[in-house]
Scaffold this active site. Sequence first.
Site, PDB file in Angstrom:
ATOM      1  N   TYR A  53     -30.829  14.850 -12.397  1.00 58.00           N
ATOM      2  CA  TYR A  53     -30.425  15.429 -11.073  1.00 58.00           C
ATOM      3  C   TYR A  53     -30.698  16.799 -11.012  1.00 58.00           C
ATOM      4  CZ  TYR A  53     -28.296  10.704 -10.669  1.00 58.00           C
ATOM      5  OH  TYR A  53     -28.121   9.531 -10.729  1.00 58.00           O
ATOM      6  N   SER A 235     -25.922   3.304  -4.824  1.00 60.63           N
ATOM      7  CA  SER A 235     -26.459   3.010  -3.546  1.00 60.63           C
ATOM      8  C   SER A 235     -25.706   1.999  -2.627  1.00 60.63           C
ATOM      9  CB  SER A 235     -27.903   2.847  -3.847  1.00 60.63           C
ATOM     10  OG  SER A 235     -28.680   2.947  -2.457  1.00 60.63           O
ATOM     11  N   GLY A 240     -28.096   4.726   2.802  1.00 68.52           N
ATOM     12  CA  GLY A 240     -28.192   5.050   4.381  1.00 68.52           C
ATOM     13  C   GLY A 240     -28.514   3.935   5.227  1.00 68.52           C
ATOM     14  N   LEU A 242     -27.786   1.087   5.622  1.00 72.14           N
ATOM     15  CA  LEU A 242     -26.800   0.226   6.178  1.00 72.14           C
ATOM     16  C   LEU A 242     -25.976   0.769   7.153  1.00 72.14           C
ATOM     17  CD1 LEU A 242     -25.930  -1.850   2.861  1.00 72.14           C
ATOM     18  CD2 LEU A 242     -26.941  -2.638   5.001  1.00 72.14           C
ATOM     19  N   THR A 243     -26.095   1.956   7.462  1.00 75.18           N
ATOM     20  CA  THR A 243     -25.459   2.752   8.532  1.00 75.18           C
ATOM     21  C   THR A 243     -26.111   2.657   9.927  1.00 75.18           C
ATOM     22  OG1 THR A 243     -26.534   4.742   8.324  1.00 75.18           O
ATOM     23  CG2 THR A 243     -24.487   4.593   6.866  1.00 75.18           C
ATOM     24  N   LYS A 245     -28.952   4.151  10.509  1.00 79.74           N
ATOM     25  CA  LYS A 245     -29.390   5.584  11.264  1.00 79.74           C
ATOM     26  C   LYS A 245     -30.860   5.443  10.818  1.00 79.74           C
ATOM     27  CE  LYS A 245     -28.598   8.349   6.600  1.00 79.74           C
ATOM     28  NZ  LYS A 245     -27.891   9.295   6.319  1.00 79.74           N
TER      29      LYS A 245
END
Length: 345
Positions: A53, A235, A240, A242-243, A245
Amino acid sequence: MDMKTLGRTGIAVTDICLGTMTWGSQNTQDEGHAQIAMARDAGINFMDTAELYAVPGSPETSGRTEEIIGNWFAANNDRDKWVLASKIGGGGNGFLRSGRRADGPSLREALDGSLKRLKTDYIDLYQIHWASRGHYHFENYWRYAPEKQETADVLANLEDMLDVLGDLVKVGKIRAIGVSNETTWGISQWLRIAEAKGLPRLASVQNEYNFLRRLFDHDLAELSHHEDVGLLAYSPLAAGMLTGKYLEGANPKGSRKDYQKGFWRQNEFSEAATREYLALAKAHGLDPAHMAIAFCRSRPFTTSTIIGATSTEQLAVNLGAKDLTLSPDVLAGIDAIYRRHPRPL
């Protein structure tokens, strides 16, 4: 905040873990530190990072996240208040140690680098980021070919790593070990070799788990139950998806899809499933992110659910799931959708 034990180690962690992988690329150090403060104030004691990371991993960004965390510890003098997890890259990345797979010598090298960046003399949970022999995680599901693995080589590599991990535990540089993006057979071999040689036992496995990817529900769940190797679920919002968007091809500015210029989780199958989960959340007056995270936390094999965010606003939303218990009606609705969409990714 609920507390769970990491495997058989006696190390207690909150069942929500702070994910950190965007700090140093999508997020500045100040933004990362604001997220640490918010998580701390919510009662979280568990934080996960990796030498790879900030993502996407590159020679320019990898290591920055650990540096940001180390700078927090130096400024706040609270290292002892956190259960800290990090990882060594499994190999094949092209730039970490020239792409060499994880082995005994690379473990020592990688750990010392992480300790220096993190400004600490120990890591509570040290993990192998992915199985170098090949695995079905990320988007390798459709081309997974275990028949190409050489069994003797794989087992020799695992034994080599366990021998060194045992030494590192003895000298106090790490407290417990885990794996990530692993399989049932792989975990069973880690356990078998450790028991035969009196070496450290796996405490956890960090695999993706969410409504769209529930591979853990079967053989891995059985192993987890009998062997006390808990899931660290990453995850939980399918990055994201499942939001809602990203529906209909949307690409919000600053989102992961926008930043990484690609988003493999989105297809006709995942969109159809996502719409049904969003409708279920709406019918029960739930935030879809809360519903998704609460579901991961409810699974009997989950030790902790890793939540990450690119803003404190997103993190605040995700933390809202910490007090939610899903009703039997919601769980039944989730089960019905899963039966209709068992493998949308």
